[in-house]
Design a protein around this motif. Structure first.
Motif, PDB file in Angstrom:
ATOM      1  N   MET A   1       0.864  -1.173   0.000  1.00 47.92           N
ATOM      2  CA  MET A   1       0.000   0.000   0.000  1.00 47.92           C
ATOM      3  C   MET A   1       0.910   1.236   0.000  1.00 47.92           C
ATOM      4  N   MET A   2       0.544   2.202  -0.839  1.00 50.27           N
ATOM      5  CA  MET A   2       1.301   3.451  -0.921  1.00 50.27           C
ATOM      6  C   MET A   2       0.364   4.642  -0.813  1.00 50.27           C
ATOM      7  N   ARG A   3       0.866   5.720  -0.228  1.00 47.95           N
ATOM      8  CA  ARG A   3       0.146   6.997  -0.167  1.00 47.95           C
ATOM      9  C   ARG A   3       0.584   7.784  -1.401  1.00 47.95           C
ATOM     10  N   VAL A   4      -0.370   8.097  -2.298  1.00 52.14           N
ATOM     11  CA  VAL A   4      -0.011   8.692  -3.586  1.00 52.14           C
ATOM     12  C   VAL A   4      -0.938   9.841  -3.968  1.00 52.14           C
ATOM     13  N   PHE A   5      -0.451  10.646  -4.913  1.00 51.85           N
ATOM     14  CA  PHE A   5      -1.270  11.696  -5.519  1.00 51.85           C
ATOM     15  C   PHE A   5      -0.786  11.933  -6.942  1.00 51.85           C
ATOM     16  N   PRO A  49      -2.871  -3.418  -6.135  1.00 49.96           N
ATOM     17  CA  PRO A  49      -3.689  -3.697  -7.335  1.00 49.96           C
ATOM     18  C   PRO A  49      -4.445  -2.457  -7.842  1.00 49.96           C
ATOM     19  N   ARG A  50      -4.958  -1.650  -6.928  1.00 49.45           N
ATOM     20  CA  ARG A  50      -5.678  -0.429  -7.344  1.00 49.45           C
ATOM     21  C   ARG A  50      -4.689   0.600  -7.887  1.00 49.45           C
ATOM     22  N   LEU A  51      -3.481   0.644  -7.320  1.00 53.36           N
ATOM     23  CA  LEU A  51      -2.451   1.557  -7.818  1.00 53.36           C
ATOM     24  C   LEU A  51      -2.061   1.176  -9.242  1.00 53.36           C
ATOM     25  N   ASP A  52      -1.941  -0.112  -9.509  1.00 55.41           N
ATOM     26  CA  ASP A  52      -1.650  -0.570 -10.875  1.00 55.41           C
ATOM     27  C   ASP A  52      -2.768  -0.168 -11.825  1.00 55.41           C
ATOM     28  N   ALA A 108     -10.587   3.340 -11.706  1.00 55.88           N
ATOM     29  CA  ALA A 108      -9.588   2.378 -11.228  1.00 55.88           C
ATOM     30  C   ALA A 108      -9.962   1.792  -9.866  1.00 55.88           C
ATOM     31  N   GLY A 109     -11.052   2.269  -9.290  1.00 50.30           N
ATOM     32  CA  GLY A 109     -11.495   1.734  -8.011  1.00 50.30           C
ATOM     33  C   GLY A 109     -10.945   2.453  -6.801  1.00 50.30           C
ATOM     34  N   VAL A 110     -10.384   3.639  -7.027  1.00 50.57           N
ATOM     35  CA  VAL A 110      -9.834   4.418  -5.920  1.00 50.57           C
ATOM     36  C   VAL A 110     -10.911   5.377  -5.432  1.00 50.57           C
ATOM     37  N   GLU A 111     -11.151   5.374  -4.108  1.00 48.24           N
ATOM     38  CA  GLU A 111     -12.119   6.303  -3.538  1.00 48.24           C
ATOM     39  C   GLU A 111     -11.464   7.674  -3.406  1.00 48.24           C
ATOM     40  N   VAL A 112     -12.019   8.654  -4.094  1.00 50.21           N
ATOM     41  CA  VAL A 112     -11.481  10.017  -4.077  1.00 50.21           C
ATOM     42  C   VAL A 112     -12.445  10.894  -3.288  1.00 50.21           C
ATOM     43  N   ALA A 113     -11.900  11.651  -2.349  1.00 46.53           N
ATOM     44  CA  ALA A 113     -12.738  12.546  -1.552  1.00 46.53           C
ATOM     45  C   ALA A 113     -13.427  13.555  -2.461  1.00 46.53           C
ATOM     46  N   ALA A 114     -14.708  13.770  -2.230  1.00 44.36           N
ATOM     47  CA  ALA A 114     -15.467  14.741  -3.021  1.00 44.36           C
ATOM     48  C   ALA A 114     -15.244  16.125  -2.414  1.00 44.36           C
ATOM     49  N   GLU A 173       8.790  10.465  -7.286  1.00 47.51           N
ATOM     50  CA  GLU A 173       8.079  10.276  -8.549  1.00 47.51           C
ATOM     51  C   GLU A 173       7.983   8.795  -8.867  1.00 47.51           C
ATOM     52  N   LEU A 174       6.755   8.338  -9.142  1.00 44.46           N
ATOM     53  CA  LEU A 174       6.517   6.937  -9.513  1.00 44.46           C
ATOM     54  C   LEU A 174       6.360   6.789 -11.020  1.00 44.46           C
ATOM     55  N   SER A 175       5.600   7.697 -11.650  1.00 42.49           N
ATOM     56  CA  SER A 175       5.344   7.640 -13.092  1.00 42.49           C
ATOM     57  C   SER A 175       5.101   9.043 -13.611  1.00 42.49           C
ATOM     58  N   ARG A 176       5.460   9.244 -14.871  1.00 41.58           N
ATOM     59  CA  ARG A 176       5.214  10.507 -15.553  1.00 41.58           C
ATOM     60  C   ARG A 176       4.395  10.183 -16.799  1.00 41.58           C
ATOM     61  N   TYR A 177       3.340  10.969 -17.018  1.00 43.54           N
ATOM     62  CA  TYR A 177       2.409  10.722 -18.131  1.00 43.54           C
ATOM     63  C   TYR A 177       2.441  11.910 -19.095  1.00 43.54           C
ATOM     64  N   PRO A 178       3.161  11.767 -20.202  1.00 44.28           N
ATOM     65  CA  PRO A 178       3.253  12.887 -21.167  1.00 44.28           C
ATOM     66  C   PRO A 178       1.932  13.101 -21.897  1.00 44.28           C
TER      67      PRO A 178
END
Length: 180
Positions: A1-5, A49-52, A108-114, A173-178
């Motif tokens: 589990m990772m804390r990400v944004f 799995p949700r992060l993937d 992706a199944g991630v709960e995002v705060a509204a 940094e985990l990933s960069r999306y051009p």
């Protein structure tokens, strides 16, 4: 589990302008300039799995590059400020990108705060200062109201991991999306 944004990285010229402005403010605690960013979606603690899955949907997002600029300073917390920030000029492409990124995270199944998207770059986070320190901070923020940096062309977005560090969060940094 990772804390990400998911967020936007800033060019060095903008980081430098923010660091100068930050130096001029009587902030009890400053964000290190290398940690300046603009958050699009805070995902929180996400199982692998949700992060993937989030990585896959973020990689599939398509957005053209767009200009962005910073304007003005402010405080979060009302009469009991807890953070200082630099604002972002209104940007339809940024608003569309943020909405698409938030929707992608949900797919992706991630709960995002509204919560309402308030684009900003955090300059400092701190415990609520006493009355005199709050007055000095509010006066300095008002004096810096005309702060401006950019524009620059946003060409990608970044997925970061956030870990607690001795002097505040540490971002990797985990990933960069051009963009297309």
């Amino acid at each position: 589990m990772m804390r990400v944004f998911l967020g936007l990285d800033l060019p060095e010229t903008v980081r430098s302008a923010l660091a100068v402005q930050q130096f001029l403010l009587p902030l009890p605690r400053r964000v290190p300039p290398e940690a300046f960013h603009l958050t699009l979606v805070f995902l929180g603690d996400v199982p692998d799995p949700r992060l993937d899955a989030a990585h896959e949907v973020f990689a599939a997002l398509r957005s053209p590059a767009f200009p962005l600029a910073l304007r003005g300073l402010g405080l979060f917390g009302g009469s009991r400020p807890r953070a200082a920030w630099a604002g972002v000029l209104p940007s339809d492409p940024l608003t569309r990108l943020q909405a698409a990124a938030e929707q992608a995270a949900r797919i992706a199944g991630v709960e995002v705060a509204a919560r309402r998207f308030v684009p900003h770059v955090t300059l400092g986070r701190f415990p609520v200062p006493d009355f005199a320190a709050t007055a000095r901070l509010e006066r300095a923020i008002a004096d810096g109201f005309a702060f401006a940096a950019g524009p620059w062309i946003v060409q990608d977005m970044v997925l970061w991991q956030s870990r607690s560090g001795h002097d505040g969060p540490v971002y990797t940094e985990l990933s960069r999306y051009p963009f297309s």
